[in-house]
Design a protein around this motif. Structure first.
Motif, PDB file in Angstrom:
ATOM      1  N   ALA A 125       5.502   8.539  -3.481  1.00  0.00           N
ATOM      2  CA  ALA A 125       6.631   7.932  -2.766  1.00  0.00           C
ATOM      3  C   ALA A 125       7.545   7.188  -3.729  1.00  0.00           C
ATOM      4  CB  ALA A 125       6.107   6.981  -1.701  1.00  0.00           C
TER       5      ALA A 125
ATOM      6  N   CYS B 218       0.302  -0.338   3.414  1.00  0.00           N
ATOM      7  CA  CYS B 218       0.221   0.701   2.379  1.00  0.00           C
ATOM      8  C   CYS B 218      -1.209   0.793   1.831  1.00  0.00           C
ATOM      9  CB  CYS B 218       1.192   0.343   1.262  1.00  0.00           C
ATOM     10  SG  CYS B 218       0.953   1.265  -0.257  1.00  0.00           S
ATOM     11  N   PRO B 219      -1.850   1.947   1.966  1.00  0.00           N
ATOM     12  CA  PRO B 219      -3.242   2.081   1.522  1.00  0.00           C
ATOM     13  C   PRO B 219      -3.421   1.887   0.014  1.00  0.00           C
ATOM     14  CG  PRO B 219      -2.544   3.974   2.831  1.00  0.00           C
ATOM     15  CD  PRO B 219      -1.332   3.176   2.543  1.00  0.00           C
ATOM     16  N   GLY B 220      -2.372   2.123  -0.746  1.00  0.00           N
ATOM     17  CA  GLY B 220      -2.473   1.954  -2.189  1.00  0.00           C
ATOM     18  C   GLY B 220      -2.131   0.551  -2.654  1.00  0.00           C
TER      19      GLY B 220
ATOM     20  N   CYS C 183       0.732  -0.707  -2.991  1.00  0.00           N
ATOM     21  CA  CYS C 183       1.686  -0.488  -4.082  1.00  0.00           C
ATOM     22  C   CYS C 183       3.143  -0.593  -3.668  1.00  0.00           C
ATOM     23  CB  CYS C 183       1.417   0.859  -4.736  1.00  0.00           C
ATOM     24  SG  CYS C 183       1.438   2.261  -3.620  1.00  0.00           S
ATOM     25  N   ILE C 184       3.415  -1.112  -2.458  1.00  0.00           N
ATOM     26  CA  ILE C 184       4.799  -1.374  -2.054  1.00  0.00           C
ATOM     27  C   ILE C 184       5.052  -2.869  -2.203  1.00  0.00           C
ATOM     28  CG2 ILE C 184       6.468  -1.334  -0.162  1.00  0.00           C
ATOM     29  CD1 ILE C 184       4.978   1.066   0.970  1.00  0.00           C
TER      30      ILE C 184
ATOM     31  N   CYS D 284       0.084   4.870  -5.881  1.00  0.00           N
ATOM     32  CA  CYS D 284       0.418   5.551  -4.627  1.00  0.00           C
ATOM     33  C   CYS D 284      -0.581   6.674  -4.351  1.00  0.00           C
ATOM     34  CB  CYS D 284       1.832   6.119  -4.724  1.00  0.00           C
ATOM     35  SG  CYS D 284       2.330   7.085  -3.286  1.00  0.00           S
ATOM     36  N   THR D 285      -1.083   6.694  -3.106  1.00  0.00           N
ATOM     37  CA  THR D 285      -2.056   7.718  -2.723  1.00  0.00           C
ATOM     38  C   THR D 285      -1.380   8.956  -2.129  1.00  0.00           C
ATOM     39  OG1 THR D 285      -2.316   6.949  -0.446  1.00  0.00           O
ATOM     40  CG2 THR D 285      -3.685   5.883  -2.124  1.00  0.00           C
ATOM     41  N   GLY D 286      -0.089   8.849  -1.875  1.00  0.00           N
ATOM     42  CA  GLY D 286       0.629   9.988  -1.324  1.00  0.00           C
ATOM     43  C   GLY D 286       0.346  10.275   0.131  1.00  0.00           C
ATOM     44  N   ASP D 287      -0.143   9.282   0.862  1.00  0.00           N
ATOM     45  CA  ASP D 287      -0.500   9.513   2.272  1.00  0.00           C
ATOM     46  C   ASP D 287       0.717   9.573   3.189  1.00  0.00           C
ATOM     47  OD1 ASP D 287      -0.164   6.633   3.693  1.00  0.00           O
ATOM     48  OD2 ASP D 287      -0.645   6.497   1.581  1.00  0.00           O
ATOM     49  N   GLY D 288       1.814   8.951   2.779  1.00  0.00           N
ATOM     50  CA  GLY D 288       3.056   9.086   3.534  1.00  0.00           C
ATOM     51  C   GLY D 288       3.302   8.057   4.612  1.00  0.00           C
ATOM     52  N   LEU D 289       2.480   7.037   4.681  1.00  0.00           N
ATOM     53  CA  LEU D 289       2.687   6.023   5.711  1.00  0.00           C
ATOM     54  C   LEU D 289       4.078   5.382   5.603  1.00  0.00           C
ATOM     55  CD1 LEU D 289       0.122   3.554   6.997  1.00  0.00           C
ATOM     56  CD2 LEU D 289       2.251   2.603   6.128  1.00  0.00           C
ATOM     57  N   CYS D 290       4.493   5.084   4.402  1.00  0.00           N
ATOM     58  CA  CYS D 290       5.792   4.431   4.217  1.00  0.00           C
ATOM     59  C   CYS D 290       6.943   5.338   4.653  1.00  0.00           C
ATOM     60  CB  CYS D 290       5.976   4.018   2.756  1.00  0.00           C
ATOM     61  SG  CYS D 290       5.828   5.388   1.580  1.00  0.00           S
TER      62      CYS D 290
ATOM     63  N   VAL E 210       8.185   0.648  -5.447  1.00  0.00           N
ATOM     64  CA  VAL E 210       6.863   1.252  -5.297  1.00  0.00           C
ATOM     65  C   VAL E 210       6.238   1.418  -6.676  1.00  0.00           C
ATOM     66  CG1 VAL E 210       5.625   3.354  -4.608  1.00  0.00           C
ATOM     67  CG2 VAL E 210       7.495   2.497  -3.189  1.00  0.00           C
TER      68      VAL E 210
HETATM   69  S1  SF4 Z   1       2.281   3.970   1.978  1.00  0.00           S
HETATM   70 FE1  SF4 Z   1       1.870   3.360  -0.155  1.00  0.00          FE
HETATM   71  S2  SF4 Z   1       0.281   4.741  -0.881  1.00  0.00           S
HETATM   72 FE2  SF4 Z   1       1.173   5.637   0.965  1.00  0.00          FE
HETATM   73  S3  SF4 Z   1       2.753   7.056   0.249  1.00  0.00           S
HETATM   74 FE3  SF4 Z   1       3.734   5.082   0.673  1.00  0.00          FE
HETATM   75  S4  SF4 Z   1       3.719   3.973  -1.292  1.00  0.00           S
HETATM   76 FE4  SF4 Z   1       2.244   5.671  -1.448  1.00  0.00          FE
END
Ligand code: SF4
Length: 97
Positions: A41, A75-77, A79-80, A19-25, A14
């Protein structure tokens, strides 16, 4: 995108800078992704230990491949990064073809 075969060993990391910290992952694959106290994340190792170095890679368990790949795609950012271990080709994520 060069789709991974079922036998390709995959790794994931990651980019915390995005990372936006939204928690989808974390919802998709809590065995692989977890928040640190900074609200970002990070990946975990096979023993469930949070790997706190930015950008460090971990292996993707075979049974979680689809979840991890879906997390990277959504991933909205953006970044994965999911990479094939044998040749470092990104198979899902912002740098995948
Ligand atoms: S899905 Fe992407 S942006 Fe969202 S918390 Fe996980 S790594 Fe961060």
């Amino acid at each position: 995108m060069s789709a991974p075969t079922e036998t390709d060993e995959l790794q994931v990391w990651v980019d915390q800078d995005l990372c936006t910290g939204d928690g989808l992952c974390v919802q998709y694959a809590p065995e692989v992704f977890e928040f640190d106290i900074d609200g970002l994340a990070y990946v975990k190792d096979s023993g469930g230990e949070l790997l706190q170095s930015p950008g460090v890679r971990t292996g993707v368990p075979e049974r979680l491949r689809l979840e991890v790949i879906d997390a990277a795609k959504e991933c909205p950012g953006d970044c994965i990064h999911v990479v094939r271990a044998s040749d470092d080709v990104e198979v899902a994520g912002p740098d995948a073809d």
